[in-house]
Write an enzyme that holds these catalytic residues in place. Structure first.
Site, PDB file in Angstrom:
ATOM      1  CD  GLU A 183      -4.780   1.284  -3.672  1.00 30.29           C
ATOM      2  OE1 GLU A 183      -5.957   1.470  -3.422  1.00 30.29           O
ATOM      3  OE2 GLU A 183      -3.877   1.661  -2.924  1.00 30.29           O
ATOM      4  CG  ASP A 224      -1.804   1.206   1.309  1.00 24.30           C
ATOM      5  OD1 ASP A 224      -2.490   1.479   0.311  1.00 24.30           O
ATOM      6  OD2 ASP A 224      -1.819   1.888   2.350  1.00 24.30           O
ATOM      7  CG  ASP A 282      -0.800   3.096   6.287  1.00 22.24           C
ATOM      8  OD1 ASP A 282      -1.678   3.642   5.604  1.00 22.24           O
ATOM      9  OD2 ASP A 282      -0.151   3.677   7.174  1.00 22.24           O
TER      10      ASP A 282
END
Ligand SMILES: [Zn+2]
Length: 382
Positions: free
Chosen positions: A267, A184, A349
């Protein structure tokens, strides 16, 4: 596989002059050839351009091109041919990754470079001999892993000189330690990983403040003044410092991640679509995410790893990575959460990174639903 090894060097006054002359010639050859390509109906290949260069050297207007080594000039034409090829392949979708634009004319104020192939350079004990330039003494910060096939001399915008060698290296770490990892990326913590590791970004605030101060100064200084030029170089140097630190950080992190994991899930950040922000710190992290993604993807190719992305619209921070319970949108201030369904405690996170990993590996479904199973149950069942 091929790699680049780069070393800084400090030329003598004589070498500085010879290099300036060489860079000028390389630039002129590129610009002449590009102008010729632009007005040609059918794009000329390297052989055609090389023939034209030989002819040009016989004319009064361009005879000074013979004063420098011919190899970098020919390489310049090869680079132009490649630049066109990349542009066309990018346009018709044969080349993946970032869109490549049309080749552009080279400017004196940009980074300058000249490439020497094997015939035009020689590796000596401590120095490197370049045809018609002489012996150059680089700072050997690390050993060359193998005999280089070419070397490029570079002068950047801040006036620093580098030798960049192309060498053959053996791929390392054939077997990855772990099956997969989810990452992340964020502003607060640069990378939170499903392994539980976290990396913060280097602190650029000092350089950031300096640049802003210098830019104000620059705006006040009269155009074409000598002092303005000095300020411009100082700004370029400060930008270099930031980019060197960032590159070093991103290279080390991406190498570690890719060498240790078989599948890397990130991502998919639509960086260009994000809100533009005037603050440099934010701009740097945006740039950093893009670079990091590109590095991970390129290194995955080289290491034989799988690189995957999950849509940024997946609610990766709204779901418990243990049981799948959806708690909904969290305020950015919330850094930690306890799932009311399974009672597990999560760092925001890290939880997102584990959801990213699961999304990339299982396509969003939960491989196990019972809260009794530990969070490592998922990877054990892989
Ligand atoms: Zn839960």
């Amino acid at each position: 596989m091929k790699a680049r090894y780069q070393y800084r060097f400090y030329p003598t006054d004589q070498q500085r002059q010879s290099l300036a002359q060489l860079f000028g010639c390389v630039r002129v050859v590129w610009n002449d050839a590009l102008a010729f390509c632009k007005q040609s109906e059918k794009l000329p290949g390297y052989n055609k351009l090389s023939g034209l260069l030989t002819q040009a050297k016989k004319t009064e207007l361009r005879q000074w091109l013979s004063d420098v080594s011919s190899v970098p000039l020919q390489q310049s034409l090869r680079h132009l041919e490649t630049a066109y090829k990349n542009f066309f392949n990018s346009r018709n979708g044969k080349r993946k990754g970032k869109k490549v634009g049309m080749p552009k004319f080279k400017k004196k104020t940009n980074t300058q470079s000249a490439e020497f192939t094997k015939a035009a350079f020689q590796l000596k004990k401590d120095s490197v001999y370049l045809a018609k330039i002489g012996d150059i003494q680089p700072v050997w910060s690390r050993e060359l892993p193998s005999e280089p096939s070419s070397v490029t001399v570079i002068k950047d915008c801040a006036g620093r000189y580098f030798l960049s060698f192309v060498v053959e290296i053996n791929p390392v770490n054939a077997v990855a330690k772990n099956r997969s990892i989810g990452i992340d990326l964020g502003l607060h913590i640069f990378a939170a990983m499903s392994s539980g590791e976290k990396r913060t970004s280097p602190d650029y605030s000092k350089s950031d403040r300096k640049i802003r101060k210098l830019q104000k100064k620059l705006a006040r200084q009269p155009k074409d003044s000598r002092r303005r030029e000095i300020t411009r170089i100082r700004i370029a140097k400060e930008h270099n410092r930031i980019s060197d630190t960032r590159k070093d950080f991103l290279h080390k992190l991406s190498t570690k991640i890719v060498s240790e994991n078989q599948t890397i899930v990130l991502e998919d950040l639509n960086v260009s679509g994000m809100v533009k922000n005037r603050r440099l710190a934010r701009a740097i992290s945006l740039q950093g995410w893009r670079e990091f993604r590109n590095l991970c993807e390129a290194k995955s190719d080289k290491f034989g790893r799988e690189f995957r992305t999950v849509s940024r619209w997946e609610p990766t921070s709204q779901i418990c990575s243990d049981c799948g319970y959806k708690w909904g949108k969290l305020d950015l201030k919330v850094r930690e959460i306890i799932c009311i369904n399974c009672n597990s405690r999560h760092c925001r996170d890290e939880n997102a990174s584990r959801n990213i990993e699961r999304q990339g590996i299982f396509g969003g479904s939960f491989p196990q639903k019972t809260p009794a199973q530990s969070r490592h149950g998922a990877s054990a069942r892989l």
